[in-house]
Design an enzyme around this catalytic site. Structure first.
Site, PDB file in Angstrom:
ATOM      1  N   LEU A 160       6.239  -0.408   1.775  1.00  0.00           N
ATOM      2  CA  LEU A 160       5.107  -1.262   0.955  1.00  0.00           C
ATOM      3  C   LEU A 160       3.797  -1.054   1.475  1.00  0.00           C
ATOM      4  O   LEU A 160       3.228  -2.020   1.841  1.00  0.00           O
ATOM      5  CB  LEU A 160       5.680  -2.659   0.893  1.00  0.00           C
ATOM      6  N   ALA A 161       3.282   0.077   1.241  1.00  0.00           N
ATOM      7  CA  ALA A 161       1.936   0.301   1.585  1.00  0.00           C
ATOM      8  C   ALA A 161       1.473   1.247   0.796  1.00  0.00           C
ATOM      9  O   ALA A 161       1.329   2.692   0.792  1.00  0.00           O
ATOM     10  CB  ALA A 161       2.017   1.133   3.100  1.00  0.00           C
ATOM     11  N   GLU A 162       0.939   0.920  -0.372  1.00  0.00           N
ATOM     12  CA  GLU A 162       0.538   1.921  -1.444  1.00  0.00           C
ATOM     13  C   GLU A 162      -0.574   2.662  -1.141  1.00  0.00           C
ATOM     14  O   GLU A 162      -0.816   3.748  -1.684  1.00  0.00           O
ATOM     15  CB  GLU A 162       0.232   1.174  -2.595  1.00  0.00           C
TER      16      GLU A 162
ATOM     17  N   HIS B 270       2.298  -8.527 -13.519  1.00  0.00           N
ATOM     18  CA  HIS B 270       3.384  -7.466 -13.454  1.00  0.00           C
ATOM     19  C   HIS B 270       3.528  -6.710 -14.985  1.00  0.00           C
ATOM     20  O   HIS B 270       4.510  -6.408 -15.190  1.00  0.00           O
ATOM     21  CB  HIS B 270       4.763  -8.232 -13.416  1.00  0.00           C
TER      22      HIS B 270
ATOM     23  N   PHE C 205       0.660  -2.330  -9.293  1.00  0.00           N
ATOM     24  CA  PHE C 205       0.449  -1.801  -7.716  1.00  0.00           C
ATOM     25  C   PHE C 205      -0.398  -0.649  -7.601  1.00  0.00           C
ATOM     26  O   PHE C 205      -0.604  -0.087  -6.397  1.00  0.00           O
ATOM     27  CB  PHE C 205       2.016  -1.586  -7.188  1.00  0.00           C
TER      28      PHE C 205
END
Lengths: 310, 351
Positions: free
Chosen positions: B83-85, B154, B111
């Site tokens: 989870l490291a965009e 979202h 994101f």
């Protein structure tokens, strides 16, 4: 190392003439790092430098004429006058371009390693970055991913103690960047004197061999110092943010002079050979500056080229 | 899941036959299957292609778009990410520079804001900044959700932000056929391409040929002919605009021409200008915000280049300039659709 130094010095001495209309970030004091690391690389390996990238570009075989022409914003520059000093490229020698966003190149170098791994190529990707970039999340995110995938990447941190005018102490808690606790199986780490080119080379040799063997990433922290200011030439350096005694102490440890003295004293280099090297380098630099000065500038018609390929 | 009650599975509207290759008897599959087929064929045809993203190999597989790809093509080429965009977007850029063609999936456009540094500062700049010496052939994909209380973080339609950036191509497909053809075209393109899909489209079934094909980037298409008003409708609002036009033709005798731009950047300006030259009136319907967004850009482009054709003020049908509320009644009030487009067409027609 000597060549990188002399190129930097010439840029420094000519910068106030205002022909190089691009912000320069000189590498003076840090030459042992790029020189030591690139000495163990092949043409097809990749390096990713940063805004202070002249040394990385040259050590990796980048064309000097094209670099100086880029500083003069000429169409013969390595980036055709679109990139300037912070955006050097020489794809034939593995310089795929540099980012001026602090920490921006770290994942890009990691991605190049991923490509090499997926293509089953025996190539290594090296990323150079400063202690300031180690503040960025991209560093931790990239190292985690490189360990996860065992990527052939070497992270070389040039810890010069300063990010623009911010000291390490104002940005980092103790020695948190250096992960002594990391599992050596996953991440080879070394913390060395970055002003000693032989130590740098030895550490890089281990890291690169590990990458070529498919064992994964390495992290080498090189202690060094930025003799000049963050940007521009000596005359433009802001005063008062660092102790002059600190600068003096590091000047005493100048990697170029100390290594030259060591070679002379050890009889590995004789003074006449040194003179010849100096003369060759000076002639090469003269030719590069002459080439840049006589090269054409891009025209307004060039503005709309190269937005997209194809 | 409540989602299934928001929009049931439907066949796509009966668009113009020239826009529906294969004819009415062609194979009908879902939008998700069309995207999945494009990815699978790209992976099979080009060893440089790989698919990455948080959850690409999980059972839901990005609403079905990536489902099962890792089983067919292996986990080396279809892999889950940390989870490291920010960094993983840079990894995609670097992999592209290293000779690969990454396709990076994000299941929510929100994101992408974490990836903005690499998308805007790096991917979009590389080819130009280095005088053409290097290029970054990569695809970023994200899907807008709505309904079921996705709320403000979202379900954002952020195309306006990305449309602003030179060096990025921006694609928003509206049909199953285009979902496949534009994905294959984006993967084959030598430049960074962002594809923004919409969950509403994923409920559609449409005619999709099985063989690989591309839909050219930068080329729009007329989905319905009409003499009175031009409607440029983006993404899932295309189907809404088409329904609005059909109803207005029956109810009011107003014939709207419906244009699907398919690519927002580069935009098919000629197609839009030619249509406005015929109708003299323009409605732009976008799933995003009104101010500074895609509809604003299209309206400005027509005002700039087709002002003489305009016989009435341009009408924009967009979401209000507000974060998306979660509550059901608020959400229903927030989103625009067929009714708002109908009102917009009538306003333009009578303006």
């Amino acid at each position: 190392m000597l060549r990188i130094r002399r190129v930097q010095e010439r840029i420094e001495s000519e910068y106030m003439g205002d022909e190089m209309k691009t912000p320069v970030h000189l590498y003076i004091g840090q030459e042992a790092i790029a020189s030591g690391v690139c000495a163990v690389l092949r043409d097809e390996d990749a390096v990713n430098g940063n805004h202070r990238g002249h040394g990385h570009y040259l050590a990796k075989g980048g064309d000097l004429k094209a670099m100086i022409a880029e500083l003069f914003c000429r169409s013969t520059g390595c980036s055709k006058g679109f990139g300037g000093s912070m955006h050097l490229v020489d794809t034939a020698h593995g310089n795929m371009g540099t980012s001026a966003i602090v920490g921006g190149g770290i994942p890009i170098g990691t991605g190049q390693a991923l490509a090499f791994q997926m293509r089953r190529l025996d190539r290594v990707s090296v990323v150079f970055f400063g202690d300031g970039a180690a503040d960025e999340g991209t560093f931790y995110e990239s190292v985690n991913f490189a360990m996860l995938k065992r990527l052939p990447v070497v992270y070389v941190m040039e810890n010069n103690g300063w990010a623009v005018c911010s000291s390490t102490a104002s940005r980092q808690c103790a020695e948190n960047v250096f992960h002594r606790g990391a599992d050596p199986e996953l991440l080879f780490t070394a913390r060395i004197d970055g002003n000693d080119p032989e130590l740098v080379r030895a550490a890089a040799e281990k890291a690169v061999a590990r990458a070529r063997a498919g064992l994964g990433p390495s992290f080498i922290e090189c202690a060094t110092y930025r003799i000049l200011g963050h940007a521009g030439c000596l005359q433009q350096d802001p005063k008062g943010y660092r102790d002059p005694a600190e600068v003096e102490a590091w000047r005493e440890r100048c990697p170029v002079r100390t290594y030259r003295d060591r070679l002379l004293e050890g009889g590995l280099l004789d003074p006449s050979a040194l003179d010849r090297m100096e003369a060759e380098i000076a002639a090469e630099i003269d030719a590069a500056f002459a080439f840049a000065r006589t090269s054409p500038l891009p025209t307004a018609d060039d503005l709309h080229t190269n937005l997209f390929r194809g | 899941m409540p989602w299934s009650r928001i929009k049931p599975d439907t066949n796509e509207p009966d668009f113009l036959s020239d826009a529906m290759p294969g004819g009415p008897d062609g194979r009908r599959i879902t939008y998700a299957e069309a995207v999945n087929e494009a990815l699978s064929q790209a992976l099979a045809l080009d060893p440089r292609v790989f698919v990455m993203g948080q959850g690409v190999d999980d059972p839901s597989g990005m609403f079905g778009a990536t489902r099962g790809l890792h089983l067919r093509h292996g986990r080396e080429r279809v892999f889950d990410t940390p989870l490291a965009e920010t960094a993983l977007s840079g990894v995609a850029v670097g992999a592209a520079l290293g000779g690969m063609r990454p396709v990076y999936f994000h299941n929510r456009p929100d994101f992408l804001l974490l990836a903005m540094d690499q998308l805007v500062n790096h991917a979009a700049k590389w080819h130009y900044m280095f005088g053409g010496a290097a290029c970054v052939p990569l695809v970023f994909w994200a899907c807008i959700g709505r309904g079921w209380g996705s709320a403000a973080q979202h379900s954002q339609a952020l195309q306006g932000l990305f449309n602003h950036v030179p060096g990025l191509k921006l694609v928003m497909p509206a049909t199953c056929f285009d979902a496949k053809g534009l994905m294959l075209a984006a993967i084959a393109d030598d430049n960074p391409v962002l594809i923004i899909d919409h969950r509403m489209n994923f409920r559609q079934r449409g005619i999709v040929p099985e063989t690989p094909y591309t839909v050219p980037l930068g080329r729009g298409v007329v989905r319905r002919r009409g003499r009175d008003v031009t409607v440029v409708a983006v993404s899932h609002l295309l189907a809404e605009a088409f329904a609005a036009a059909q109803e207005l033709a029956a109810e009011e005798g107003v014939e709207a021409e419906i244009i699907d731009p398919r690519t927002l950047r580069p935009l098919d300006e000629e197609l839009i200008l030619a249509s406005v030259a015929r109708t003299g009136r323009l409605v732009v319907a976008d799933t995003g915000w009104k101010t500074g967004g895609v509809a604003a850009e299209i309206a400005a482009m027509v005002a700039e280049k087709g002002f003489d054709s305009l016989r009435a003020p341009v009408v924009r049908v967009c979401n209000p300039d507000l974060p998306t509320p979660s509550g059901y009644t608020l959400e229903r009030a927030y989103y625009v659709g067929k009714d708002e487009i109908k009102a917009g067409i009538l306003k333009a027609a009578r303006g």
